[in-house]
Motif scaffolding. Structure first.
Motif, mmCIF file in Angstrom:
data_model
loop_
_atom_site.group_PDB
_atom_site.id
_atom_site.type_symbol
_atom_site.label_atom_id
_atom_site.label_comp_id
_atom_site.label_asym_id
_atom_site.label_seq_id
_atom_site.Cartn_x
_atom_site.Cartn_y
_atom_site.Cartn_z
ATOM 1 N N SER A 10 0.658 -1.269 0.133
ATOM 2 C CA SER A 10 -0.026 0.166 -0.092
ATOM 3 C C SER A 10 0.255 1.390 -0.176
ATOM 4 N N GLU A 11 0.089 2.454 -0.899
ATOM 5 C CA GLU A 11 0.967 3.109 -0.858
ATOM 6 C C GLU A 11 1.670 3.989 0.804
ATOM 7 N N GLU A 12 0.718 3.431 1.499
ATOM 8 C CA GLU A 12 1.048 3.773 3.635
ATOM 9 C C GLU A 12 2.022 3.937 3.832
ATOM 10 N N PHE A 13 2.799 2.583 3.150
ATOM 11 C CA PHE A 13 4.241 1.575 3.270
ATOM 12 C C PHE A 13 4.866 2.724 2.425
ATOM 13 N N LYS A 14 5.431 3.545 1.518
ATOM 14 C CA LYS A 14 5.994 3.784 0.741
ATOM 15 C C LYS A 14 7.248 3.840 1.005
ATOM 16 N N ALA A 66 2.666 -3.154 -8.029
ATOM 17 C CA ALA A 66 3.529 -2.795 -6.014
ATOM 18 C C ALA A 66 3.504 -4.404 -5.641
ATOM 19 N N MET A 67 2.197 -5.295 -5.624
ATOM 20 C CA MET A 67 2.621 -5.852 -4.660
ATOM 21 C C MET A 67 3.276 -6.892 -4.976
ATOM 22 N N ILE A 68 3.378 -7.059 -6.453
ATOM 23 C CA ILE A 68 5.289 -8.445 -6.677
ATOM 24 C C ILE A 68 6.106 -7.829 -6.566
ATOM 25 N N ALA A 69 6.242 -6.268 -7.054
ATOM 26 C CA ALA A 69 7.409 -5.734 -6.415
ATOM 27 C C ALA A 69 7.883 -6.065 -4.709
ATOM 28 N N ILE A 70 7.144 -5.795 -3.670
ATOM 29 C CA ILE A 70 7.176 -6.178 -2.892
ATOM 30 C C ILE A 70 7.212 -7.608 -2.421
ATOM 31 N N GLU A 71 7.115 -8.022 -2.817
ATOM 32 C CA GLU A 71 7.082 -10.226 -3.258
ATOM 33 C C GLU A 71 8.648 -10.044 -3.720
ATOM 34 N N ASN A 72 8.732 -9.347 -4.442
ATOM 35 C CA ASN A 72 10.339 -9.584 -4.717
ATOM 36 C C ASN A 72 11.754 -9.032 -4.359
ATOM 37 N N ALA A 73 10.832 -7.739 -3.542
ATOM 38 C CA ALA A 73 11.733 -7.735 -2.394
ATOM 39 C C ALA A 73 12.525 -7.615 -1.506
ATOM 40 N N TYR A 74 11.307 -8.883 -0.995
ATOM 41 C CA TYR A 74 11.554 -9.440 0.187
ATOM 42 C C TYR A 74 11.346 -11.313 -0.076
ATOM 43 N N PRO A 75 11.786 -11.773 -1.407
ATOM 44 C CA PRO A 75 11.214 -13.344 -1.252
ATOM 45 C C PRO A 75 10.601 -14.499 -0.401
ATOM 46 N N THR A 76 11.386 -14.362 0.545
ATOM 47 C CA THR A 76 11.640 -15.855 1.117
ATOM 48 C C THR A 76 10.932 -15.440 2.311
#
Length: 256
Positions: free
Chosen positions: A12-16, A46-56
């Motif tokens: 979410s934008e709130e965590f950007k 944006a969701m996929i980007a967060i997953e990619n940033a923290y993949p495990t």
């Protein structure tokens, strides 16, 4: 100790501006895994980007939120289908019915809900259900699909003991979050006779922050006061509650 946030919108934008600090605070609060429910095509990237940033640690679902179901919902579903063909997701969600904000597209909500449950069955995936002001309607709609083996979570459960038992009879879990700490919700009483074997924890961050953070931005670290409140109401050790609810989360999401 390991806690699992089964429903958090970390994208979410709130965590950007401070996502790394949010993740660090969650780690300090023993939150090890995060399950990210989809909303609609405006947030998938944006969701996929967060997953990619923290993949495990972060795991994406895919689906169409009922509040995003409009006249053109079939276009949104086409986008979701393409994502489902492109890669694997841990669940279909969040999907369901929302009769709180707007009842203009109730028929479309039902249709989208049923289509996505069929997809979940086809792919042997669980679902994450949004059921605001519609718990009984969601239970009735899910029943024919649960009879065919569909499983999942009624996220943000805030209903009665009878509704909790009906959900358990569907072989679904109850997602317990900040609402449990709201005095007026009377959730400790509603869940008094409900076994922890049917419960998973969640924050729904950035929404519905628990006491003592109510009214502020919610975040995954705040799953700790939710867990503490639930453990106190059940008169068990926090570590025991964490072990049981985390095992439930791994089971429903087929995680190791």
């Amino acid at each position: 100790m390991e806690l699992i946030d089964t429903h958090t919108h970390l994208y979410s934008e709130e965590f950007k501006e401070d996502i790394e600090a949010v993740m660090q605070r969650a780690e300090s609060a023993s939150v090890r895994q995060f399950y990210l429910p989809a909303i609609d095509s405006t947030t998938h990237e944006a969701m996929i980007a967060i997953e990619n940033a923290y993949p495990t640690r972060c795991h994406s679902m895919m689906g169409l939120h009922p509040c995003s179901v409009k006249e053109d919902f079939h276009k949104e579903l086409e986008i979701i289908e393409k994502w489902l063909e492109k890669r694997e997701f841990v669940a279909i969600g969040e999907i369901g019915l929302d009769f709180y904000w707007d009842k203009t597209h109730i028929n479309e909500q039902y249709e989208a809900f049923k289509i996505q449950m069929e997809w979940a069955l086809d792919r042997n995936l669980p679902i994450s259900i949004h059921a605001r002001d519609s718990i009984d309607e969601c239970i009735a709609t899910v029943k024919p699909f649960s009879d065919r083996g569909l499983q999942g979570i009624f996220h943000c459960f805030g209903g009665t003991t009878e509704q909790a038992k009906a959900i358990i009879d569907l072989n679904f879990y109850l997602g317990i979050g900040g609402v449990f700490t709201f005095k007026k919700a009377n959730m400790p009483e509603a869940l008094k006779d409900i076994s922890l074997n049917h419960i998973v924890l969640e924050t729904d961050s950035p929404y519905l922050a628990p006491v003592p953070y109510r009214g502020k931005r919610n975040e995954s670290a705040y799953i700790l006061p939710i867990a503490e409140a639930l453990a106190k109401s059940k008169d068990i050790a926090l570590e025991t509650l964490a072990e049981i609810t985390s095992a439930n989360a791994r089971k429903i999401f087929k995680a190791k």
